[in-house]
Design a protein around this motif. Sequence first.
Motif, PDB file in Angstrom:
ATOM      1  N   UNK A   9       0.848  -1.192   0.000  1.00 32.64           N
ATOM      2  CA  UNK A   9       0.000   0.000   0.000  1.00 32.64           C
ATOM      3  C   UNK A   9       0.878   1.234   0.000  1.00 32.64           C
ATOM      4  N   UNK A  10       0.920   1.924  -1.136  1.00 34.02           N
ATOM      5  CA  UNK A  10       1.833   3.052  -1.260  1.00 34.02           C
ATOM      6  C   UNK A  10       3.259   2.545  -1.166  1.00 34.02           C
ATOM      7  N   UNK A  11       3.998   3.029  -0.184  1.00 36.87           N
ATOM      8  CA  UNK A  11       5.373   2.563   0.032  1.00 36.87           C
ATOM      9  C   UNK A  11       5.464   1.540   1.157  1.00 36.87           C
ATOM     10  N   UNK A  83      14.441  -5.562  -6.062  1.00 36.54           N
ATOM     11  CA  UNK A  83      15.103  -4.299  -6.371  1.00 36.54           C
ATOM     12  C   UNK A  83      14.712  -3.174  -5.434  1.00 36.54           C
ATOM     13  N   UNK A  84      13.899  -3.485  -4.431  1.00 33.96           N
ATOM     14  CA  UNK A  84      13.471  -2.450  -3.479  1.00 33.96           C
ATOM     15  C   UNK A  84      14.551  -2.225  -2.424  1.00 33.96           C
ATOM     16  N   UNK A 112       9.017   0.326   4.951  1.00 33.65           N
ATOM     17  CA  UNK A 112       8.614   1.299   3.940  1.00 33.65           C
ATOM     18  C   UNK A 112       9.692   1.316   2.869  1.00 33.65           C
ATOM     19  N   UNK A 113       9.285   1.140   1.634  1.00 34.78           N
ATOM     20  CA  UNK A 113      10.244   1.108   0.543  1.00 34.78           C
ATOM     21  C   UNK A 113      10.627   2.525   0.119  1.00 34.78           C
ATOM     22  N   UNK A 114      11.879   2.677  -0.278  1.00 35.65           N
ATOM     23  CA  UNK A 114      12.276   3.952  -0.882  1.00 35.65           C
ATOM     24  C   UNK A 114      11.571   4.095  -2.227  1.00 35.65           C
ATOM     25  N   UNK A 115      11.115   5.292  -2.541  1.00 38.71           N
ATOM     26  CA  UNK A 115      10.352   5.480  -3.782  1.00 38.71           C
ATOM     27  C   UNK A 115      11.239   5.449  -5.023  1.00 38.71           C
ATOM     28  N   UNK A 304       6.772   9.971  -0.428  1.00 34.67           N
ATOM     29  CA  UNK A 304       7.828   9.988   0.576  1.00 34.67           C
ATOM     30  C   UNK A 304       7.537   8.966   1.671  1.00 34.67           C
ATOM     31  N   UNK A 305       8.539   8.237   2.131  1.00 32.15           N
ATOM     32  CA  UNK A 305       8.334   7.300   3.242  1.00 32.15           C
ATOM     33  C   UNK A 305       7.896   8.058   4.493  1.00 32.15           C
TER      34      UNK A 305
END
Length: 444
Positions: A9-11, A83-84, A112-115, A304-305
Amino acid sequence: MQVTETLNEGLKRGYAITVTAAELDEKVNEKLAEAQPEIEMKGFRKGKVPMPLLKKQFGPRLLGEAMQESIDGAMSKHFEDSGERPAMQPEVKMTREDWKEGDDVEVEMSYEALPQIPEVDLRTLSLEKLVVKAGDAEVDEALANLAESAQDFEARDEGAASEDGDQVVIDFVGKVDGEAFEGGSAEDYPLVLGSNSFIPGFEEQLVGVKAGEEKAVTVSFPEEYGAEHLAGKEAVFDCTIKEVKAPKAAAIDDELAKKFGAEDLAALKTQVAERLEAEYAGAARQVLKRGLLDKLDEMVTFDLPPSLVEAEAKQIAHQLYHEENPEDKGHDHGEITPTDEHNKLAERRVRLGLLLAELGQKAEVEVTDAEMTQAIMNQARQYPGQERQFFEFVQQNPQMRQQLRAPIFEEKVVDYVVELAEVSEKEVTKDELQKAVEALEDDE
């Protein structure tokens, strides 16, 4: 081993990782087989200890290692395959509190993944660089300041009263309860009024005295005074004023130049001009960098995280609290809730930080060992006599090394971006540059 996505969901990401009991048992057996040739145990020759006995002796400890290695391996493979990159350290916890040996291991991993950072065509950036030349007026002003800092004192006219900033040469005897105390007397002492080198209230009482006068100065030692027997006590200093001298700036000549390490006045002027232009260039870079960051901030938009933004906002709020309340030296002031303004600034900093990190990574910008050593040395100078301990502290503290590395990396990325951008120069006065710098401080 099984990895199942539970949240996307999102990041925000969530995964359930299952390591079967059979996999763990196999890994434990591998570790035991690898170690068996080197193990000695009473009653057995080296390398001949039976596997069941080894498993009973070392199995529980190796099982814990196998669990950790399996989970770490699953996480590493996930990030490699996907790759996240996590914005912060992933949170990992076991889901079964009643787990026992022989059960499958089930854990939850969340992060939370970096965007994904959008591409930026740096060649489309148009920047303005302010340029200030050190003219004769600026050099003369700087020389006048140097002369004032190298000031001497000359006797005032006979009968002239002392003024703030004057030097009075005095003999004095300090007494507490009518008794002179050790360290409270001196002769021919040159005291500059307004220097705050004596007890609070002392120097002010000598403003207006004349040579040849005697003056009783009454003051109270501060409660926190170093000598306990004097702390908080009232004292009377019997002073004899021997001379009253007015400050006099040094002459701007070859002698002044030699005081500051130059061969002659011409050489000093050259040094001053170079120093001024270096200062102007540093200030102009601040303005250029702010202009660059403002334009980059306008050019990119991405998620943004939340954890990074929250952490940055709290840090901003905490820092501003102490700037506004310098008397509060501790950190027991309770939680400080960030305002909307703090959150907005945090979003900008996180967005630009992630963008600059991406640009630097793609450009293969690196901070060299020599640059890190210089940064550590500069920081160590703040701890005179403890430089070695500071070096050791930095070597053992990855977070401190990152704090020292980050600003160097950022400046190098800024240099890289400026090289690609279209930069026009604009010559301005020193005052115009100063206003531009002040505008930056007002916007922070």
